[in-house]
Design a protein around this motif. Structure first.
Motif, PDB file in Angstrom:
ATOM      1  N   TRP A 169     113.937 -28.266  50.730  1.00 30.01           N
ATOM      2  CA  TRP A 169     112.874 -27.392  50.249  1.00 30.01           C
ATOM      3  C   TRP A 169     113.374 -25.957  50.313  1.00 30.01           C
ATOM      4  O   TRP A 169     113.932 -25.543  51.321  1.00 30.01           O
ATOM      5  CB  TRP A 169     111.639 -27.551  51.122  1.00 30.01           C
ATOM      6  CG  TRP A 169     111.039 -28.923  51.116  1.00 30.01           C
ATOM      7  CD1 TRP A 169     111.519 -30.019  51.776  1.00 30.01           C
ATOM      8  CD2 TRP A 169     109.871 -29.341  50.431  1.00 30.01           C
ATOM      9  NE1 TRP A 169     110.713 -31.092  51.546  1.00 30.01           N
ATOM     10  CE2 TRP A 169     109.679 -30.706  50.717  1.00 30.01           C
ATOM     11  CE3 TRP A 169     108.961 -28.689  49.602  1.00 30.01           C
ATOM     12  CZ2 TRP A 169     108.618 -31.430  50.210  1.00 30.01           C
ATOM     13  CZ3 TRP A 169     107.891 -29.407  49.095  1.00 30.01           C
ATOM     14  CH2 TRP A 169     107.733 -30.768  49.396  1.00 30.01           C
ATOM     15  N   ALA A 212     104.955 -27.081  49.394  1.00 26.37           N
ATOM     16  CA  ALA A 212     104.420 -27.308  50.736  1.00 26.37           C
ATOM     17  C   ALA A 212     104.154 -25.952  51.373  1.00 26.37           C
ATOM     18  O   ALA A 212     104.923 -25.005  51.184  1.00 26.37           O
ATOM     19  CB  ALA A 212     105.414 -28.096  51.587  1.00 26.37           C
ATOM     20  N   ILE A 251     100.800 -30.618  50.860  1.00 23.13           N
ATOM     21  CA  ILE A 251     101.711 -30.650  49.719  1.00 23.13           C
ATOM     22  C   ILE A 251     100.874 -30.776  48.448  1.00 23.13           C
ATOM     23  O   ILE A 251      99.926 -31.558  48.409  1.00 23.13           O
ATOM     24  CB  ILE A 251     102.682 -31.851  49.828  1.00 23.13           C
ATOM     25  CG1 ILE A 251     103.537 -31.723  51.092  1.00 23.13           C
ATOM     26  CG2 ILE A 251     103.550 -31.974  48.586  1.00 23.13           C
ATOM     27  CD1 ILE A 251     104.412 -32.926  51.358  1.00 23.13           C
ATOM     28  N   THR A 263     106.735 -29.561  43.238  1.00 25.34           N
ATOM     29  CA  THR A 263     106.062 -29.957  44.469  1.00 25.34           C
ATOM     30  C   THR A 263     106.219 -28.848  45.488  1.00 25.34           C
ATOM     31  O   THR A 263     107.329 -28.371  45.733  1.00 25.34           O
ATOM     32  CB  THR A 263     106.654 -31.274  45.005  1.00 25.34           C
ATOM     33  OG1 THR A 263     106.544 -32.271  43.981  1.00 25.34           O
ATOM     34  CG2 THR A 263     105.916 -31.745  46.240  1.00 25.34           C
TER      35      THR A 263
END
Length: 174
Positions: free
Chosen positions: A9, A131, A121, A129
């Motif tokens: 990420w 978070a 999320i 995507t």
């Protein structure tokens, strides 16, 4: 033998902020930010437990909305940003609520614990995507060699020792 694939990420800096608060003369609170920073996460599960977080910030990006104070914070009295340009953090553990890791300021590394709210999320309109996390904690600036202080005529200290951290991070799945 099964191999675990780590999901990476990357920080979305537009939707992230590194903030701090410190007492001034013990009667008011000064807020500030580190404006230039990078962070990343590697995890092998959707709840991020045991994820590995890393963070670096440029010490000379400190911003308290007061140029003279910011220059003092960048000086050898505090961050000594010319000699120690980076502030860094590397997690050792994350149980979903508490993150423990090593914070390094001015080449001094101390283990700290931070409270973490994992906000979940989501998939955005571009099918990315994301978070989000809210992280809070308190550190002693003196633990990192940021020891400058002064007394007022009344005997009150100018800068408090405890620094309250308020960190909002949004990451995009790679």
């Amino acid at each position: 033998m099964e191999t675990t694939v780590k999901t990476k990420w990357k920080l979305d800096p537009v939707h992230s902020e590194i903030g701090f608060k410190v007492k001034h003369m013990m009667i008011s609170t000064i807020t500030g930010n580190l404006n230039e920073f990078e962070a990343s996460v590697e995890t092998d599960n959707a709840d991020f437990k045991n994820a590995s977080f890393t963070f670096t910030a440029n010490a000379d990006s400190v911003n308290t909305k007061n140029k003279d104070r910011d220059n003092h914070l960048k000086s050898a009295d505090f961050f000594d940003a010319e000699k120690y340009p980076k502030i860094s953090f590397k997690s050792k553990s994350f149980n979903g609520d508490t993150m423990v890791g090593d914070l390094t300021i001015k080449n001094v590394t101390k283990e700290i614990a931070l409270d973490v709210s994992f906000n979940g999320i989501v998939e955005d309109q571009y099918q990315q995507t994301r978070a989000g996390f809210e992280i809070t904690g308190t550190v002693s600036r003196k633990d990192y060699g940021l020891t400058w202080n002064a007394l007022t005529e009344a005997g009150t200290i100018v800068v408090g020792d405890k620094i309250r951290l308020g960190i909002d991070l949004e990451f995009i799945k790679q």
